[in-house]
Scaffold this active site. Structure first.
Site, PDB file in Angstrom:
ATOM      1  N   SER A 119      70.720  -3.148 -11.526  1.00  0.00           N
ATOM      2  CA  SER A 119      69.274  -3.438 -11.179  1.00  0.00           C
ATOM      3  C   SER A 119      68.330  -3.139 -12.188  1.00  0.00           C
ATOM      4  O   SER A 119      68.634  -2.411 -13.313  1.00  0.00           O
ATOM      5  CB  SER A 119      68.788  -2.815 -10.018  1.00  0.00           C
ATOM      6  OG  SER A 119      69.317  -2.971  -8.684  1.00  0.00           O
TER       7      SER A 119
ATOM      8  N   ASN B 176      72.073  -7.250  -2.548  1.00  0.00           N
ATOM      9  CA  ASN B 176      71.243  -6.037  -2.200  1.00  0.00           C
ATOM     10  C   ASN B 176      69.969  -6.211  -2.922  1.00  0.00           C
ATOM     11  O   ASN B 176      69.008  -7.055  -2.529  1.00  0.00           O
ATOM     12  CB  ASN B 176      72.111  -4.693  -2.353  1.00  0.00           C
ATOM     13  CG  ASN B 176      72.908  -4.510  -3.556  1.00  0.00           C
ATOM     14  OD1 ASN B 176      73.958  -5.164  -3.721  1.00  0.00           O
ATOM     15  ND2 ASN B 176      72.543  -3.481  -4.465  1.00  0.00           N
ATOM     16  N   ASP B 177      69.476  -5.273  -4.018  1.00  0.00           N
ATOM     17  CA  ASP B 177      68.296  -4.968  -4.415  1.00  0.00           C
ATOM     18  C   ASP B 177      67.535  -6.358  -4.742  1.00  0.00           C
ATOM     19  O   ASP B 177      68.076  -6.828  -5.575  1.00  0.00           O
ATOM     20  CB  ASP B 177      68.185  -3.833  -5.550  1.00  0.00           C
ATOM     21  CG  ASP B 177      69.201  -2.705  -5.391  1.00  0.00           C
ATOM     22  OD1 ASP B 177      69.510  -2.504  -4.238  1.00  0.00           O
ATOM     23  OD2 ASP B 177      69.603  -2.113  -6.268  1.00  0.00           O
TER      24      ASP B 177
ATOM     25  N   GLU C  33      66.672   6.284  -7.407  1.00  0.00           N
ATOM     26  CA  GLU C  33      66.918   4.882  -7.940  1.00  0.00           C
ATOM     27  C   GLU C  33      65.874   3.892  -7.671  1.00  0.00           C
ATOM     28  O   GLU C  33      64.867   3.988  -7.098  1.00  0.00           O
ATOM     29  CB  GLU C  33      68.134   4.382  -6.796  1.00  0.00           C
ATOM     30  CG  GLU C  33      69.423   5.085  -6.829  1.00  0.00           C
ATOM     31  CD  GLU C  33      70.320   4.240  -5.920  1.00  0.00           C
ATOM     32  OE1 GLU C  33      71.443   4.288  -6.596  1.00  0.00           O
ATOM     33  OE2 GLU C  33      70.351   4.032  -4.794  1.00  0.00           O
TER      34      GLU C  33
ATOM     35  N   GLN D 182      70.635  -8.207  -6.634  1.00  0.00           N
ATOM     36  CA  GLN D 182      71.901  -7.881  -7.046  1.00  0.00           C
ATOM     37  C   GLN D 182      72.745  -8.645  -5.889  1.00  0.00           C
ATOM     38  O   GLN D 182      72.538  -8.803  -4.822  1.00  0.00           O
ATOM     39  CB  GLN D 182      72.079  -6.488  -6.326  1.00  0.00           C
ATOM     40  CG  GLN D 182      71.315  -5.293  -7.447  1.00  0.00           C
ATOM     41  CD  GLN D 182      72.168  -5.403  -8.438  1.00  0.00           C
ATOM     42  OE1 GLN D 182      73.210  -4.601  -8.621  1.00  0.00           O
ATOM     43  NE2 GLN D 182      71.561  -6.128  -9.731  1.00  0.00           N
TER      44      GLN D 182
ATOM     45  N   TRP E  24      80.298  -5.950  -1.782  1.00  0.00           N
ATOM     46  CA  TRP E  24      79.390  -5.327  -2.613  1.00  0.00           C
ATOM     47  C   TRP E  24      80.502  -5.023  -3.725  1.00  0.00           C
ATOM     48  O   TRP E  24      81.474  -4.666  -3.543  1.00  0.00           O
ATOM     49  CB  TRP E  24      78.807  -3.848  -2.223  1.00  0.00           C
ATOM     50  CG  TRP E  24      77.979  -3.345  -3.436  1.00  0.00           C
ATOM     51  CD1 TRP E  24      76.609  -3.517  -3.714  1.00  0.00           C
ATOM     52  CD2 TRP E  24      78.488  -2.495  -4.501  1.00  0.00           C
ATOM     53  NE1 TRP E  24      76.355  -2.745  -4.573  1.00  0.00           N
ATOM     54  CE2 TRP E  24      77.338  -2.206  -5.188  1.00  0.00           C
ATOM     55  CE3 TRP E  24      79.914  -1.959  -4.752  1.00  0.00           C
ATOM     56  CZ2 TRP E  24      77.479  -1.268  -6.342  1.00  0.00           C
ATOM     57  CZ3 TRP E  24      79.820  -0.972  -5.776  1.00  0.00           C
ATOM     58  CH2 TRP E  24      78.624  -1.062  -6.575  1.00  0.00           C
TER      59      TRP E  24
ATOM     60  N   ASP F 103      68.445   1.536 -13.530  1.00  0.00           N
ATOM     61  CA  ASP F 103      67.397   0.745 -12.941  1.00  0.00           C
ATOM     62  C   ASP F 103      65.967   0.761 -13.544  1.00  0.00           C
ATOM     63  O   ASP F 103      65.003   1.296 -13.140  1.00  0.00           O
ATOM     64  CB  ASP F 103      66.973   1.189 -11.511  1.00  0.00           C
ATOM     65  CG  ASP F 103      68.390   1.193 -10.444  1.00  0.00           C
ATOM     66  OD1 ASP F 103      69.353   0.560 -10.897  1.00  0.00           O
ATOM     67  OD2 ASP F 103      68.558   2.042  -9.663  1.00  0.00           O
TER      68      ASP F 103
ATOM     69  N   TRP G 238      77.262 -11.547  -0.474  1.00  0.00           N
ATOM     70  CA  TRP G 238      76.597 -10.256  -0.689  1.00  0.00           C
ATOM     71  C   TRP G 238      75.226 -10.307  -1.543  1.00  0.00           C
ATOM     72  O   TRP G 238      75.267 -10.958  -2.378  1.00  0.00           O
ATOM     73  CB  TRP G 238      77.469  -9.200  -1.221  1.00  0.00           C
ATOM     74  CG  TRP G 238      76.784  -7.928  -1.343  1.00  0.00           C
ATOM     75  CD1 TRP G 238      76.170  -7.631  -2.496  1.00  0.00           C
ATOM     76  CD2 TRP G 238      76.711  -6.802  -0.363  1.00  0.00           C
ATOM     77  NE1 TRP G 238      75.482  -6.179  -2.084  1.00  0.00           N
ATOM     78  CE2 TRP G 238      75.978  -5.944  -0.947  1.00  0.00           C
ATOM     79  CE3 TRP G 238      77.023  -6.818   0.956  1.00  0.00           C
ATOM     80  CZ2 TRP G 238      75.618  -4.740  -0.095  1.00  0.00           C
ATOM     81  CZ3 TRP G 238      76.800  -5.498   1.541  1.00  0.00           C
ATOM     82  CH2 TRP G 238      75.947  -4.602   1.005  1.00  0.00           C
TER      83      TRP G 238
HETATM   84  N1  DQQ Z   1      71.753  -0.648  -6.249  1.00  0.00           N
HETATM   85  C1  DQQ Z   1      72.202  -1.088  -7.786  1.00  0.00           C
HETATM   86  C2  DQQ Z   1      71.745   0.043  -8.428  1.00  0.00           C
HETATM   87  C3  DQQ Z   1      70.749   0.678  -7.751  1.00  0.00           C
HETATM   88  C4  DQQ Z   1      71.452   0.494  -6.412  1.00  0.00           C
HETATM   89  C5  DQQ Z   1      73.561  -1.519  -7.726  1.00  0.00           C
HETATM   90  C6  DQQ Z   1      70.306   0.816  -5.569  1.00  0.00           C
HETATM   91  O1  DQQ Z   1      71.267  -0.455  -9.740  1.00  0.00           O
HETATM   92  O2  DQQ Z   1      70.664   1.909  -8.242  1.00  0.00           O
HETATM   93  O3  DQQ Z   1      74.035  -2.632  -6.874  1.00  0.00           O
HETATM   94  O4  DQQ Z   1      70.551   0.274  -4.181  1.00  0.00           O
END
Ligand code: DQQ
Length: 477
Positions: A84, A22-23, A205, A39, A47, A145, A20
């Site tokens: 993040s 993400n950000d 975010e 992430q 996730w 964030d 996985w």
């Molecule tokens: N993803 C993170 C957070 C953020 C969110 C957690 C945005 O810090 O706000 O994985 O996709």
């Protein structure tokens, strides 16, 4: 299925070897090398268990995978995730600020050895969390964030948050909280940098806040709307007054982008592109999510944002005799095949004068047209469309019609750059709009490139390049 055999796994957009993501986090150009953190769950396709994954590159397109840089500390203030945040260069030492959970607190980690070109190991500051609690300004919808920058002797931190609805405040509003510090350790709450309007999301975010072309830009991801907006305005007395607002990449997959300034002075953005296929499908594939190409941001004369793929992306163009095809001018009515079977990693560049109704190009087309993704321009309406309604015969994938406003002057041609990277279709239109989609054709022959229009249309220029799927062979350190 092994990750590399999955036909949908992108070949030149950044993604980790498996599991996985993400950000994008902590983007930094340090001593001539680009670092991407992100992430990442390094143990699962789901996730959760967030670490900062890490990779390094000389050019933002050829990456070398590194082990995760920051991991949650069991029983610690970030035991439920290293969420993040950003990186700053503190007098020659890279430092990371991130959100630890649960509850959300702000934390500092420091690169152990700035002389290590890979910046492999990071140590959490003993004073963590450096911000232990939300400011006492009422009920907040989130606190995460951090985006940090230098102002004279001060460090300033912007944190994504939201003001909850109260008796006084009828609707919840996304907002950005501002903090100030001298040493990145002791932080003082200042005030809200700005508060959103109704309908702009309950919580913001992943803020990015930076100067651009004499103005100031705020980008934030809108929760729970799942979309991204930007504002351009003025920043004075540590308050932000937006003048212009706009949507960013409404292709249905783009979220939580981050902007950083590189050594050439460019403001560069990466954004998370999530999957639009089922959890079962991406679990079987063993990877989930990909980053956009690096996008260079500038301001247009009208004060709105402009986006261009970083020039380094063009270094992916292959140089064999058959790797570049070009057509000086083409006219067609209805539909016309230009390439029956292209590669699945290509770039298309085209220029087209206004036509009647919708006209444009279709990619990832099967010969019978049962699968195809259309990028259409409606000049009169000033709109660009990404139509994935027929992108796949797999009914479990999300397919829809997404639009971007594309205001061009009278007679101004459409200038498109379309990056097809297996399941990623990333479109730049006149540098004024981006639309990025995810598509999962089921058929191996969904490789055609067709011209499409409602009645008649013409192109003044069309080029197709094969791009090198460099991430298929990205080294793992
Ligand atoms: N993803 C993170 C957070 C953020 C969110 C957690 C945005 O810090 O706000 O994985 O996709």
């Amino acid at each position: 299925m092994t990750a590399t055999r999955d036909p949908h796994r992108p070949g030149y957009h950044f993604l980790p070897p498996r599991y996985w993501m993400n950000d994008p986090n902590g983007l930094i150009h340090f001593r001539g090398r680009y670092h991407i953190f992100f992430q990442h769950n390094p143990h699962s396709i789901a996730w959760g268990n967030m670490h900062w994954g890490h990779a390094v590159s000389d050019d933002m397109v050829r990456w070398r995978h590194l082990p995760p840089a920051i991991a949650p500390t069991p029983n610690g203030y970030d035991k439920d995730g290293v969420w993040s945040g950003c990186c700053v260069d503190d007098n020659g030492t890279p430092k990371a600020l991130y959100t630890g959970v649960q509850p959300e607190v702000q934390c500092l980690a420091i690169a152990d050895n700035p002389d290590d070109p890979d910046l492999r190991t990071w140590t959490k500051h003993p004073g963590n969390p450096v911000i232990t609690a939300r400011p006492p300004i009422g009920e907040l919808a989130g606190f995460r964030d951090p985006c940090v920058w230098r102002e004279g002797d001060d460090w300033i931190m912007a944190i994504g948050s939201g003001l909850k609805a109260t008796a006084k405040e009828a609707v919840p509003r996304g907002c950005i909280l501002l903090y100030q510090s001298r040493d990145l350790v002791a932080w003082k709450y200042l005030h809200t940098l700005c508060v959103g309007d109704e309908g702009e999301g309950e919580m913001w975010e992943c803020p990015s806040f930076f100067p651009l072309g004499g103005s100031q830009v705020l980008i934030r991801a809108r929760y729970p709307l799942g979309s991204v907006m930007y504002s351009v305005g003025d920043y004075s007395d540590r308050r932000f007054l937006p003048r212009i607002k706009g949507e960013m990449d409404n292709g249905g997959s783009f979220y939580a982008p981050q902007v950083f300034r590189d050594g050439k002075g460019r403001q560069i953005m990466f954004g998370w592109l999530w999957e639009r296929r089922s959890k079962e499908a991406y679990t079987a594939a063993d990877w989930a999510s990909v980053q956009t190409l690096p996008r260079v941001l500038t301001l247009g004369e009208d004060g709105t944002l402009r986006y261009a793929p970083a020039e380094e992306v063009s270094s992916l163009r292959m140089s064999g005799a058959k790797d570049h095809q070009t057509w000086p001018g083409l006219s067609w009515s209805g539909e016309r095949v230009v390439l029956a079977q292209a590669s699945d990693t290509i770039e298309i560049e085209l220029e087209m004068p206004p036509a009647q109704g919708e006209a444009g190009i279709a990619v990832r087309c099967t010969p019978d047209g049962s699968e195809q993704t259309r990028i259409l321009w409606n000049a009169a309406a000033g709109r660009l469309v990404l139509d994935t309604t027929r992108a796949s015969l797999d009914e479990t994938t999300t397919r829809d019609r997404r639009e971007a406003i594309l205001p061009l002057s009278l007679g101004e041609p459409l200038r498109l750059r379309v990056f097809v990277d297996r399941s990623v279709i990333e479109v730049f239109a006149n540098n004024k709009a981006c639309l990025t989609g995810r598509v999962y054709p089921t058929r191996g022959d969904a490789l055609g490139v067709n011209l499409v229009c409602e009645s008649e249309a013409k192109l003044s220029r069309l080029s197709v390049w094969n791009l090198d799927p460099v991430m298929d062979r990205a080294p793992v350190a």
